[in-house]
Each structure stands twice: as C-alpha cells, then as structure tokens.
Design an enzyme around this catalytic site. Structure first.
Site, PDB file in Angstrom:
ATOM      1  N   LYS A  44      -9.674   2.743  28.547  1.00  0.00           N
ATOM      2  CA  LYS A  44      -8.610   2.091  28.802  1.00  0.00           C
ATOM      3  C   LYS A  44      -7.756   1.401  27.684  1.00  0.00           C
ATOM      4  CE  LYS A  44     -10.734  -0.775  31.733  1.00  0.00           C
ATOM      5  NZ  LYS A  44     -11.760  -0.286  31.705  1.00  0.00           N
ATOM      6  N   ARG A  97      -9.391  -5.605  39.203  1.00  0.00           N
ATOM      7  CA  ARG A  97     -10.651  -5.012  39.256  1.00  0.00           C
ATOM      8  C   ARG A  97     -11.276  -5.326  40.530  1.00  0.00           C
ATOM      9  NH1 ARG A  97     -11.433  -5.902  33.460  1.00  0.00           N
ATOM     10  NH2 ARG A  97     -13.547  -5.012  32.650  1.00  0.00           N
ATOM     11  N   ARG A 150     -19.415   0.554  19.819  1.00  0.00           N
ATOM     12  CA  ARG A 150     -18.017   0.429  19.468  1.00  0.00           C
ATOM     13  C   ARG A 150     -17.593  -1.034  18.568  1.00  0.00           C
ATOM     14  NH1 ARG A 150     -14.918  -0.559  25.411  1.00  0.00           N
ATOM     15  NH2 ARG A 150     -15.544  -2.575  25.567  1.00  0.00           N
ATOM     16  N   ARG A 161     -17.772  -7.091  20.359  1.00  0.00           N
ATOM     17  CA  ARG A 161     -17.500  -7.856  21.435  1.00  0.00           C
ATOM     18  C   ARG A 161     -19.029  -8.421  21.739  1.00  0.00           C
ATOM     19  NH1 ARG A 161     -13.764  -5.272  25.833  1.00  0.00           N
ATOM     20  NH2 ARG A 161     -15.352  -6.290  27.101  1.00  0.00           N
ATOM     21  N   ARG A 208     -21.876  -4.688  33.627  1.00  0.00           N
ATOM     22  CA  ARG A 208     -20.661  -4.397  33.747  1.00  0.00           C
ATOM     23  C   ARG A 208     -20.400  -3.239  34.677  1.00  0.00           C
ATOM     24  NH1 ARG A 208     -19.164  -4.731  27.717  1.00  0.00           N
ATOM     25  NH2 ARG A 208     -17.077  -3.892  28.356  1.00  0.00           N
TER      26      ARG A 208
HETATM   27  P1  AMP Z   1     -12.693  -5.918  29.384  1.00  0.00           P
HETATM   28  O1  AMP Z   1     -11.897  -6.284  28.126  1.00  0.00           O
HETATM   29  O2  AMP Z   1     -11.590  -5.134  30.258  1.00  0.00           O
HETATM   30  O3  AMP Z   1     -13.988  -5.010  29.406  1.00  0.00           O
HETATM   31  O4  AMP Z   1     -13.203  -7.314  30.267  1.00  0.00           O
HETATM   32  C1  AMP Z   1     -14.270  -7.917  29.514  1.00  0.00           C
HETATM   33  C2  AMP Z   1     -14.812  -8.851  30.627  1.00  0.00           C
HETATM   34  O5  AMP Z   1     -13.880  -9.785  31.033  1.00  0.00           O
HETATM   35  C3  AMP Z   1     -15.035  -8.275  31.935  1.00  0.00           C
HETATM   36  O6  AMP Z   1     -16.700  -7.787  31.903  1.00  0.00           O
HETATM   37  C4  AMP Z   1     -15.069  -9.396  33.046  1.00  0.00           C
HETATM   38  O7  AMP Z   1     -16.304 -10.499  32.685  1.00  0.00           O
HETATM   39  C5  AMP Z   1     -13.945 -10.314  32.357  1.00  0.00           C
HETATM   40  N1  AMP Z   1     -12.574  -9.590  32.879  1.00  0.00           N
HETATM   41  C6  AMP Z   1     -11.554  -8.774  32.697  1.00  0.00           C
HETATM   42  N2  AMP Z   1     -10.722  -8.433  33.415  1.00  0.00           N
HETATM   43  C7  AMP Z   1     -11.161  -9.045  34.570  1.00  0.00           C
HETATM   44  C8  AMP Z   1     -10.524  -8.901  35.980  1.00  0.00           C
HETATM   45  N3  AMP Z   1      -9.508  -8.388  36.193  1.00  0.00           N
HETATM   46  N4  AMP Z   1     -11.364  -9.464  37.096  1.00  0.00           N
HETATM   47  C9  AMP Z   1     -12.505 -10.204  36.618  1.00  0.00           C
HETATM   48  N5  AMP Z   1     -13.076 -10.462  35.420  1.00  0.00           N
HETATM   49  C10 AMP Z   1     -12.475  -9.676  34.359  1.00  0.00           C
END
Ligand code: AMP
Length: 219
Positions: free
Chosen positions: A14, A89, A128, A162, A173
């Site tokens: 994404k 999400r 990554r 990260r 996740r």
């Molecule tokens: P990402 O960078 O999109 O992989 O998000 C990393 C982490 O941020 C996720 O594993 C969640 O803990 C939190 N997070 C990001 N976006 C959301 C969302 N829309 N709803 C809930 N938690 C989120």
C-alpha cells in the site's frame, strides 16, 4: 481530483503504491500509520497511547484514528485528491469515513484491494527498511541499494526500520487484518466501488493498473 482507498494486509505494498501514485498523479498520500508514528515521535498523549498498541501489532482505537483523519482532511492540500493508505481498517472507520467525506463535500471514487498471500507477507515485512531522507523503500533480499548503504534515490546513508516490522508483531498485524479489515472488501463491493488487483507480482505492473484506474475515475 480523485479520492481512493488502498486496502490490503501489511506488506501488500500500500505504502509503495501510494508513493508511486503521488509521483505519477500528484495525489496526496494519507497514511494513518505515518500520522500515528509522527504523533508517537512527538510524544503527544494520543501518540504515547498509540505507540504501545502499534508495537504489539494491534489496532489503535477507532476514536483516535478517526479524529486524526478528520483533522488531516481539514488541511487545504487534500484538494488535490487523497490516497487513503491504511485507513479505514474497521467497518466503524469505514462508516465514519463516509460521514466525514459527506460533511467535507468530498467523494470516494474507488477502492482497491491489493490481494496477496499471507505466507509471503512475513518475509516481505521482516526484511523491509526505508531511507531516512526520502522514504524510498528497500528490502534485505529483494531490493538493496545499488551502492551499499547509500539511497539510490537521494544519496542518504541513514536508513530506518519500523519497530513493528518483526516476525511476532507481523503475525499479530495479519490477524488484526483478517479479523477487522478484510470485511471492508464486502463493504465496498456492495457499494460498487471495489477493484481487486493481484499484488503478488511486479511493482511496476501493479502501479500501471492503479494509474489506469485513476485515469478512468478522472474522466
Ligand atoms: P501501517 O503503517 O499502516 O502498517 O500501520 C502501522 C500500525 O499503526 C498498525 O499496525 C496499527 O497499530 C496502527 N494503525 C494504522 N492505521 C490504523 C487504523 N486505520 N486503525 C487502527 N490502527 C491503525
């Protein structure tokens, strides 16, 4: 101006595709993960609470995330069109987004589900990292910089991994994705907005399909 959502499990690409669309179509990437990591780094109260949840691989509360998106959508730069990356999400977030867009007189043009196999995601994510300067993505096996430890794109020598990109957190996740986020494909299918793209293949080919969808939507 086109507004779209990129759906898909962690590691589906994404962020990579959103960055490419930003370059090719001038759209704005709205990543709730990035916004939450920034809040965590600033040490705001919501940021501190979110940090622990993120490091455990769980979802941050709908309330916090929706508030962050609401604020972000009030910035004038969203007028160029928004790529929602990592949001919504949950179904609650999807319903909240419908309402936010309506209130802000914005419209959702389409949704893309990046379809991948779980087994490959753990390997993709565990390896990554990104350039600390420009955010270009790399991978220990699949994409190393041409010159070791120097970003191909901007020449930076510092890179970041990260905190939540480790095998245990990735499994959490993925579980959160299947339990909370995968119902969104049905949600947007029912609204006639869903497009499915096989995202196991070549990054450029996936990008080309996304460009076409944006071109189609802006006709
Ligand atoms: P990402 O960078 O999109 O992989 O998000 C990393 C982490 O941020 C996720 O594993 C969640 O803990 C939190 N997070 C990001 N976006 C959301 C969302 N829309 N709803 C809930 N938690 C989120």
């Amino acid at each position: 101006m086109t507004n779209l959502i990129l759906l898909g499990p962690p590691g589906a690409g994404k962020g990579t595709q959103a960055r490419m669309l930003t370059e090719s179509k001038g759209l704005l990437q709205l990543s709730t993960g990035d916004l939450l990591r920034e809040a965590a780094a600033r040490g705001t109260q919501a940021g501190k609470a979110a940090k622990q949840v993120m490091e455990a691989g769980n979802l941050v509360s709908d309330e916090i995330v929706i508030a962050i998106v609401n604020d972000r959508l009030d910035q004038p730069d969203v007028a160029v069109g928004v790529i929602f990356d990592g949001f919504p999400r949950t179904v609650v977030q999807a319903e909240a987004l419908d309402k936010l867009l309506k209130d802000k007189v914005m419209k959702l043009d389409f949704v893309v589900s990046l379809e991948v196999q779980d087994a490959a995601m753990i390997e993709r994510i565990s390896g990554r990292y990104t350039c600390a300067g420009c955010g270009e993505g790399y991978h220990d096996i699949h994409k190393v910089p041409a010159k070791p430890n120097v970003c191909d794109n901007c020449g930076e020598t510092e890179f970041r991994r990260r905190a939540d990109d480790n095998a245990e957190t990735v499994s959490e996740r993925l579980m959160a994705y299947h339990a909370e986020t995968s119902p969104l494909t049905a949600y947007y299918h029912d609204k006639g907005l869903l497009n499915r793209i096989d995202a196991m293949g070549d990054i450029g080919a996936i990008g080309a399909q996304l460009n076409e969808l944006v071109d189609e939507a802006s006709k």
